[in-house]
Design a protein around this motif. Sequence first.
Motif, PDB file in Angstrom:
ATOM      1  N   UNK A 491       0.810  -1.212   0.000  1.00  0.00           N
ATOM      2  CA  UNK A 491       0.000   0.000   0.000  1.00  0.00           C
ATOM      3  C   UNK A 491       0.844   1.263   0.000  1.00  0.00           C
ATOM      4  N   UNK A 492       1.940   1.241   0.759  1.00  0.00           N
ATOM      5  CA  UNK A 492       2.817   2.407   0.842  1.00  0.00           C
ATOM      6  C   UNK A 492       3.482   2.689  -0.504  1.00  0.00           C
ATOM      7  N   UNK A 493       3.998   1.642  -1.161  1.00  0.00           N
ATOM      8  CA  UNK A 493       4.783   1.863  -2.365  1.00  0.00           C
ATOM      9  C   UNK A 493       3.905   2.300  -3.533  1.00  0.00           C
ATOM     10  N   UNK A 494       2.658   1.859  -3.571  1.00  0.00           N
ATOM     11  CA  UNK A 494       1.762   2.347  -4.612  1.00  0.00           C
ATOM     12  C   UNK A 494       1.495   3.838  -4.458  1.00  0.00           C
ATOM     13  N   UNK A 495       1.370   4.295  -3.224  1.00  0.00           N
ATOM     14  CA  UNK A 495       1.188   5.724  -2.995  1.00  0.00           C
ATOM     15  C   UNK A 495       2.466   6.497  -3.311  1.00  0.00           C
ATOM     16  N   UNK A 496       3.626   5.906  -2.986  1.00  0.00           N
ATOM     17  CA  UNK A 496       4.899   6.549  -3.322  1.00  0.00           C
ATOM     18  C   UNK A 496       5.070   6.674  -4.831  1.00  0.00           C
ATOM     19  N   UNK A 497       4.719   5.628  -5.566  1.00  0.00           N
ATOM     20  CA  UNK A 497       4.888   5.678  -7.015  1.00  0.00           C
ATOM     21  C   UNK A 497       3.945   6.691  -7.650  1.00  0.00           C
ATOM     22  N   UNK A 498       2.750   6.870  -7.097  1.00  0.00           N
ATOM     23  CA  UNK A 498       1.853   7.915  -7.606  1.00  0.00           C
ATOM     24  C   UNK A 498       2.413   9.304  -7.346  1.00  0.00           C
ATOM     25  N   UNK A 507      13.592  -1.510  -2.957  1.00  0.00           N
ATOM     26  CA  UNK A 507      12.905  -2.254  -1.904  1.00  0.00           C
ATOM     27  C   UNK A 507      13.711  -3.498  -1.571  1.00  0.00           C
ATOM     28  N   UNK A 508      14.070  -3.619  -0.295  1.00  0.00           N
ATOM     29  CA  UNK A 508      14.784  -4.802   0.204  1.00  0.00           C
ATOM     30  C   UNK A 508      13.755  -5.660   0.932  1.00  0.00           C
ATOM     31  N   UNK A 509      13.405  -6.782   0.320  1.00  0.00           N
ATOM     32  CA  UNK A 509      12.394  -7.667   0.895  1.00  0.00           C
ATOM     33  C   UNK A 509      13.028  -8.730   1.771  1.00  0.00           C
ATOM     34  N   UNK A 510      12.790  -8.663   3.086  1.00  0.00           N
ATOM     35  CA  UNK A 510      13.420  -9.553   4.049  1.00  0.00           C
ATOM     36  C   UNK A 510      12.405 -10.574   4.534  1.00  0.00           C
ATOM     37  N   UNK A 511      12.894 -11.778   4.847  1.00  0.00           N
ATOM     38  CA  UNK A 511      12.007 -12.768   5.425  1.00  0.00           C
ATOM     39  C   UNK A 511      12.451 -14.178   5.122  1.00  0.00           C
ATOM     40  N   UNK A 527       3.398 -18.052   4.551  1.00  0.00           N
ATOM     41  CA  UNK A 527       4.527 -17.191   4.239  1.00  0.00           C
ATOM     42  C   UNK A 527       4.828 -17.192   2.745  1.00  0.00           C
ATOM     43  N   UNK A 528       4.688 -18.341   2.109  1.00  0.00           N
ATOM     44  CA  UNK A 528       4.934 -18.408   0.663  1.00  0.00           C
ATOM     45  C   UNK A 528       3.909 -17.567  -0.092  1.00  0.00           C
ATOM     46  N   UNK A 529       2.649 -17.637   0.308  1.00  0.00           N
ATOM     47  CA  UNK A 529       1.612 -16.828  -0.347  1.00  0.00           C
ATOM     48  C   UNK A 529       1.875 -15.349  -0.120  1.00  0.00           C
ATOM     49  N   UNK A 530       2.244 -14.991   1.109  1.00  0.00           N
ATOM     50  CA  UNK A 530       2.558 -13.584   1.387  1.00  0.00           C
ATOM     51  C   UNK A 530       3.733 -13.098   0.544  1.00  0.00           C
ATOM     52  N   UNK A 531       4.760 -13.936   0.410  1.00  0.00           N
ATOM     53  CA  UNK A 531       5.922 -13.546  -0.385  1.00  0.00           C
ATOM     54  C   UNK A 531       5.557 -13.376  -1.851  1.00  0.00           C
ATOM     55  N   UNK A 532       4.689 -14.269  -2.354  1.00  0.00           N
ATOM     56  CA  UNK A 532       4.286 -14.167  -3.757  1.00  0.00           C
ATOM     57  C   UNK A 532       3.481 -12.893  -4.012  1.00  0.00           C
ATOM     58  N   UNK A 533       2.565 -12.566  -3.125  1.00  0.00           N
ATOM     59  CA  UNK A 533       1.764 -11.353  -3.307  1.00  0.00           C
ATOM     60  C   UNK A 533       2.624 -10.101  -3.159  1.00  0.00           C
ATOM     61  N   UNK A 534       3.574 -10.139  -2.251  1.00  0.00           N
ATOM     62  CA  UNK A 534       4.484  -9.002  -2.116  1.00  0.00           C
ATOM     63  C   UNK A 534       5.355  -8.849  -3.347  1.00  0.00           C
ATOM     64  N   UNK A 535       5.857  -9.982  -3.864  1.00  0.00           N
ATOM     65  CA  UNK A 535       6.689  -9.946  -5.067  1.00  0.00           C
ATOM     66  C   UNK A 535       5.919  -9.380  -6.249  1.00  0.00           C
ATOM     67  N   UNK A 536       4.659  -9.731  -6.386  1.00  0.00           N
ATOM     68  CA  UNK A 536       3.854  -9.275  -7.518  1.00  0.00           C
ATOM     69  C   UNK A 536       3.692  -7.761  -7.523  1.00  0.00           C
ATOM     70  N   UNK A 537       3.539  -7.160  -6.341  1.00  0.00           N
ATOM     71  CA  UNK A 537       3.318  -5.708  -6.255  1.00  0.00           C
ATOM     72  C   UNK A 537       4.640  -4.951  -6.184  1.00  0.00           C
ATOM     73  N   UNK A 542       8.542  -1.016  -7.694  1.00  0.00           N
ATOM     74  CA  UNK A 542       9.881  -0.600  -7.297  1.00  0.00           C
ATOM     75  C   UNK A 542      10.778  -0.459  -8.514  1.00  0.00           C
ATOM     76  N   UNK A 543      11.786   0.396  -8.384  1.00  0.00           N
ATOM     77  CA  UNK A 543      12.817   0.461  -9.418  1.00  0.00           C
ATOM     78  C   UNK A 543      13.719  -0.765  -9.341  1.00  0.00           C
ATOM     79  N   UNK A 544      14.029  -1.201  -8.118  1.00  0.00           N
ATOM     80  CA  UNK A 544      14.820  -2.408  -7.883  1.00  0.00           C
ATOM     81  C   UNK A 544      14.203  -3.134  -6.700  1.00  0.00           C
TER      82      UNK A 544
END
Length: 801
Positions: A491-498, A507-511, A527-537, A542-544
């Motif tokens: 939610x935060x990054x979509x608002x940042x990109x707008x 974005x450094x994705x830890x877990x 956790x796998x489902x959460x990681x997949x949904x986070x990866x998709x967005x 993100x730029x990286x």
Amino acid sequence: MDFAKLMSAQIKKSKESAPPDSSNKKYLKRSELEAQRQAAYLAEQKAAEEARQERANKKRKAEEDEAEKEAERKEKRRRLAEESRQRREEEEREEERRRRKRLGLPDLPPPKKDDQGTPVPENEDIEDVELVRKLRALDEPAVLFGETHKQRLRRYKRRIGADNLAAITTDGPIPTTLQLVPEKDMKVDLNIPGDKEGRQFLFRQLASYFTMVLKEWDVTLARRTEDVKTSYQGKQAYAAMVQARENMRPMFKKMEKGDLEDSMLKPVVEIVLAAQERRYVDANDGYLRLSIGNAAWPIGVTMESYFTYPPEEESPVNHDILFRPGVAPDGSDTFTPRTLIYDLKGAFGSMKKVGALYEPEDDGALDQPGVWRSKPIIQRSQPIPPSAYQTHLDAGLKPPPLNTSTVRYWSDYSRLYYHPKSLVQLSEFELSDTLMPFETWEVGLDLFEKMEREVDVMDRDLRPFVEECDGMQGIQIMTGVDDAWGGWTSGWIEKLRDEYGKLSIWTWGLGDQGGNMAVPRERRLQQIVNSARSLNVLAEQSSVYIPMSNSPAKVPSYLSIDPSSPWHIGAIQSVAMESMTMPTRLRSSDNRRGTLQDLEESFNSTGKRRIAKLEMSIADPDVLSEKSSDRIAQAEKVGSMVPRQVSEGDDNQLADFDMEFFTKDYRIASTRGHKKEHIFGRAETSRGEWDVSGDVGRGRDPRDRFGSGPALQRFQASLLFPLLNSFPAIFDVGEGNASTVAVYTGLTTSTAVAEQVRSLEQIVRRIHSLDERESLCNGLQTIAEEYDEGWDSGSDSDEDF
């Protein structure tokens, strides 16, 4: 018709309409009628004038009454304001006494009594003629109405200081009673005078120099064109000038009183002398030493080493990139990180939102009487006691060594103060709460959307930090992706990109991302489902996007890490992140400096391969500096050196690293056989004297679109990674207790990303709900296809398909 009768009626009618006359004249002249009309008009005007005068008198009397009432009200307000000021000053003095008592400082001196005017000794007098001349020389009125000679003399004494220096308040940017010296006398001496007269003259020199600089700054900004003034950069430049002027007011007050401590006066003199001699880099370094003291880096606790360097050396790191100057309520300068930290209730540990750097929390504020007649019942939660490490730091003592049993929260080993706006607690959820766990992706997204409906989170939390930056390289986000924090960050990054469409956002994705087999199966699948949904967005916005496992995929023999300790996990991750982004913080004069966008262009030439894997190697800096073949060979045996040799004919032409944070724990067996990894591009950062100048392992320049081989760009910094006493002892690469290590890191985009994403997509397709399965899997497939284009052939495979 009877004509005689008609005439008689008309004559009778005219006699009745004629005005009465005391003379009983039968006929009146026209002049007499005009005189009567004028008399009637004058009588009417007189009556109107009398009525108007009466109204004016009533109005004037009402205004006089209102003026008297207003004067009474002003006098009453003045008395109340004076009483409020005295009460406030007494409260401030009492608060300062409590603070000094708590810190072990000496008590405040007794306040000076304000006498009515300057006392004039009986044996000291000035003749009236001479007094008038002196008053006129000071641009003062010679004589005031009703003023006696003694009052005039007292007025003159008020304008003359005790040392016969004119105490005229200057009309400069910062009004001061210090007498300014000419420009030829502004050059300061490095030696601080010990006598009172010398120090007073030094204060006048400093006040004169700062006044001159602020005036020139203001005039320069005023000469700009109107379009430059109204631009964003123009407004930022003016705001910087205003902030600098306001920040210097407390120092001017201390110099007027003559109580500026030597610990502050000496660095200020060094800064001014360096600026007067046009050594502006030295002046900036002196300001940093004065402002920050011993600060630290919030993640790896490493920035303290960057701030404490010898005075004759220049720090290669530009501290203003990650740290911001500020002013504490007592007027002292501060230097706090440009960071925004969100965490759950109880996750900050013993850290307070408002620390000792700013105003202390008043625990007795709840005991003050409120609007309720009855006494409120106060429920206080049990505070978390600070660790022994933090207690020793606050007391200025040598802290005890840390271990996994004594580190409970990340604040237990933090070595710096944060600005109060940097710490934001999400009170809706509590740490380790079993009733309302903060574990699912939807919970994090719903929490962000709820907060966004209540308040504009961007304007409240982030914008104050952004507006302080002259120019932004980008924004770095460190977040968990296998729990609810992934939804929150989405939610935060979509608002940042707008808001910032073209800004670099890393974005450094830890877990654990489902790879920790010690976790129950149901939670691991979540956790796998959460990681997949986070990866998709996150990979789209993100730029990286750098996914980082909580345990490296390859663990060398010199690394001893406890996977169950967040302290160890955070330490190894911070070494990799902090070292990889080191080029972005170097000074602009250094040709080794590279921005976030420069690093990004090295491995993301198409603009669509945003997912990169992070790799790292550690070595003993002494071994690298000696360049001894025997010691290097011995170090390579235990895995503490980057193996620079690659096989001949390898198209990749790039070396391997000791550690890889790109998790592969949930990769499923492929039906297409094992496919050799192809590298598209890489950005490397070395800290220390690594041998990276050879032809072996050299890729093509990212700007060369027609060359063969992977794109490669290298950055090098001589500054080693410091190991402070708050860092765990997890590296065994040197002899004894090493204080620094050499680090080599790289960010790589390769076909391994596609294999990883496809494996994740196949698992999610089996366990995710039907309503969102199709869109999520299609998004993951689209991401994976960007890493297969042009390379899905038998030439890169060990077997034909």
